[in-house]
Structures are given as structure tokens and as C-alpha cells.
Design a protein around this motif. Sequence first.
Motif, mmCIF file in Angstrom:
data_model
loop_
_atom_site.group_PDB
_atom_site.id
_atom_site.type_symbol
_atom_site.label_atom_id
_atom_site.label_comp_id
_atom_site.label_asym_id
_atom_site.label_seq_id
_atom_site.Cartn_x
_atom_site.Cartn_y
_atom_site.Cartn_z
ATOM 1 N N MET A 185 0.853 -1.168 0.000
ATOM 2 C CA MET A 185 0.000 0.000 0.000
ATOM 3 C C MET A 185 0.902 1.234 0.000
ATOM 4 O O MET A 185 1.803 1.336 0.824
ATOM 5 N N PRO A 186 0.650 2.179 -0.902
ATOM 6 C CA PRO A 186 1.479 3.391 -0.939
ATOM 7 C C PRO A 186 1.382 4.202 0.348
ATOM 8 O O PRO A 186 0.390 4.143 1.067
ATOM 9 N N LYS A 187 2.428 4.960 0.600
ATOM 10 C CA LYS A 187 2.515 5.784 1.803
ATOM 11 C C LYS A 187 1.486 6.923 1.764
ATOM 12 O O LYS A 187 1.266 7.545 0.735
ATOM 13 N N VAL A 188 0.880 7.186 2.904
ATOM 14 C CA VAL A 188 -0.094 8.275 3.038
ATOM 15 C C VAL A 188 0.646 9.610 2.992
ATOM 16 O O VAL A 188 1.678 9.779 3.636
ATOM 17 N N LEU A 189 0.109 10.544 2.216
ATOM 18 C CA LEU A 189 0.657 11.900 2.162
ATOM 19 C C LEU A 189 -0.279 12.800 2.961
ATOM 20 O O LEU A 189 -1.386 13.097 2.526
ATOM 21 N N PRO A 190 0.148 13.250 4.145
ATOM 22 C CA PRO A 190 -0.746 14.023 5.008
ATOM 23 C C PRO A 190 -1.363 15.250 4.347
ATOM 24 O O PRO A 190 -2.508 15.594 4.615
ATOM 25 N N THR A 191 -0.634 15.900 3.442
ATOM 26 C CA THR A 191 -1.186 17.097 2.793
ATOM 27 C C THR A 191 -2.276 16.768 1.791
ATOM 28 O O THR A 191 -3.097 17.627 1.459
ATOM 29 N N GLU A 192 -2.309 15.536 1.302
ATOM 30 C CA GLU A 192 -3.301 15.156 0.295
ATOM 31 C C GLU A 192 -4.299 14.111 0.777
ATOM 32 O O GLU A 192 -5.395 14.012 0.235
ATOM 33 N N ASP A 193 -3.923 13.312 1.764
ATOM 34 C CA ASP A 193 -4.710 12.135 2.112
ATOM 35 C C ASP A 193 -5.392 12.204 3.471
ATOM 36 O O ASP A 193 -5.921 11.200 3.947
ATOM 37 N N VAL A 194 -5.369 13.354 4.105
ATOM 38 C CA VAL A 194 -6.074 13.534 5.373
ATOM 39 C C VAL A 194 -7.082 14.656 5.161
ATOM 40 O O VAL A 194 -6.704 15.781 4.828
ATOM 41 N N ARG A 195 -8.348 14.324 5.316
ATOM 42 C CA ARG A 195 -9.417 15.290 5.066
ATOM 43 C C ARG A 195 -10.454 15.214 6.172
ATOM 44 O O ARG A 195 -10.630 14.181 6.816
ATOM 45 N N THR A 196 -11.165 16.316 6.342
ATOM 46 C CA THR A 196 -12.245 16.330 7.331
ATOM 47 C C THR A 196 -13.468 15.614 6.762
ATOM 48 O O THR A 196 -13.640 15.508 5.537
ATOM 49 N N LEU A 197 -14.299 15.151 7.648
ATOM 50 C CA LEU A 197 -15.532 14.504 7.232
ATOM 51 C C LEU A 197 -16.408 15.480 6.447
ATOM 52 O O LEU A 197 -17.053 15.091 5.475
ATOM 53 N N SER A 198 -16.400 16.745 6.828
ATOM 54 C CA SER A 198 -17.171 17.770 6.104
ATOM 55 C C SER A 198 -16.678 17.898 4.665
ATOM 56 O O SER A 198 -17.489 17.982 3.730
ATOM 57 N N GLU A 199 -15.348 17.918 4.466
ATOM 58 C CA GLU A 199 -14.794 17.975 3.109
ATOM 59 C C GLU A 199 -15.206 16.742 2.311
ATOM 60 O O GLU A 199 -15.536 16.837 1.131
ATOM 61 N N PHE A 200 -15.178 15.590 2.971
ATOM 62 C CA PHE A 200 -15.545 14.347 2.289
ATOM 63 C C PHE A 200 -17.004 14.386 1.844
ATOM 64 O O PHE A 200 -17.323 14.001 0.727
ATOM 65 N N ARG A 201 -17.884 14.842 2.717
ATOM 66 C CA ARG A 201 -19.305 14.941 2.365
ATOM 67 C C ARG A 201 -19.502 15.834 1.139
ATOM 68 O O ARG A 201 -20.301 15.528 0.269
ATOM 69 N N ALA A 202 -18.770 16.921 1.090
ATOM 70 C CA ALA A 202 -18.933 17.885 0.002
ATOM 71 C C ALA A 202 -18.286 17.422 -1.313
ATOM 72 O O ALA A 202 -18.682 17.888 -2.379
ATOM 73 N N ASN A 203 -17.308 16.536 -1.217
ATOM 74 C CA ASN A 203 -16.543 16.127 -2.403
ATOM 75 C C ASN A 203 -16.378 14.614 -2.507
ATOM 76 O O ASN A 203 -15.316 14.134 -2.921
#
Length: 93
Positions: free
Chosen positions: A1-19
Motif C-alpha cells: 500500500m502506498p505511503k499516506v501523504l498528510p497534505t493530500e490524504d487527510v481530510r475532514t468529514l465535512s470535506e468528504f461529504r462535500a466532495n
Amino acid sequence: MPKVLPTEDVRTLSEFRANTAAFVNQVKETRRPLILTQHGRSAAVLLDVKAYEDLIEHAELLHDVEVAEAQIAEGKFIEHDDFKKYIFERLGL
């Protein structure tokens, strides 16, 4: 599994709902997990289906190894030569 990039791969639940669609596409394309946060704390992880299947398969294999090691420790095993003889007898060879 590729490494998580905190600047791209960590999002708020609100951002997820919207996008949602965009984030699902991101996970599919990058194969990196998406970490969802709620109230500033990690809450969930969105994985690519193949990554999830690989993770489950790996966990099942580790479980099988643990069971086998426990059986060996308890003396519940057959020596290789005895098993080979048993199989040949069952096959009529």
C-alpha cells in the motif's frame, strides 16, 4: 500500500461529504488510503477495493500461521514422511 501523504490524504468529514466523488476517484487513482477526521481526530479510512482485499488476505494468512504455530506447539502435527506415506496410501500408489 502506498505511503499516506498528510497534505493530500487527510481530510475532514465535512470535506468528504462535500466532495465524495472526487475523493473516491483520488483513492482509486492513487491507491493511497484517505484518512477522514472528525473534530480534529482520525475517524475513518477510505481504501481502494484492491488494497482492502490485499489487507484482508494478508490478515487471514497471518491468522492461519498463528493457528498452525499453536497446533505445532501443542504437538498436533504429522511428520512429513508420515504424511507423505498417508497421502500415497490414500491415492493407492
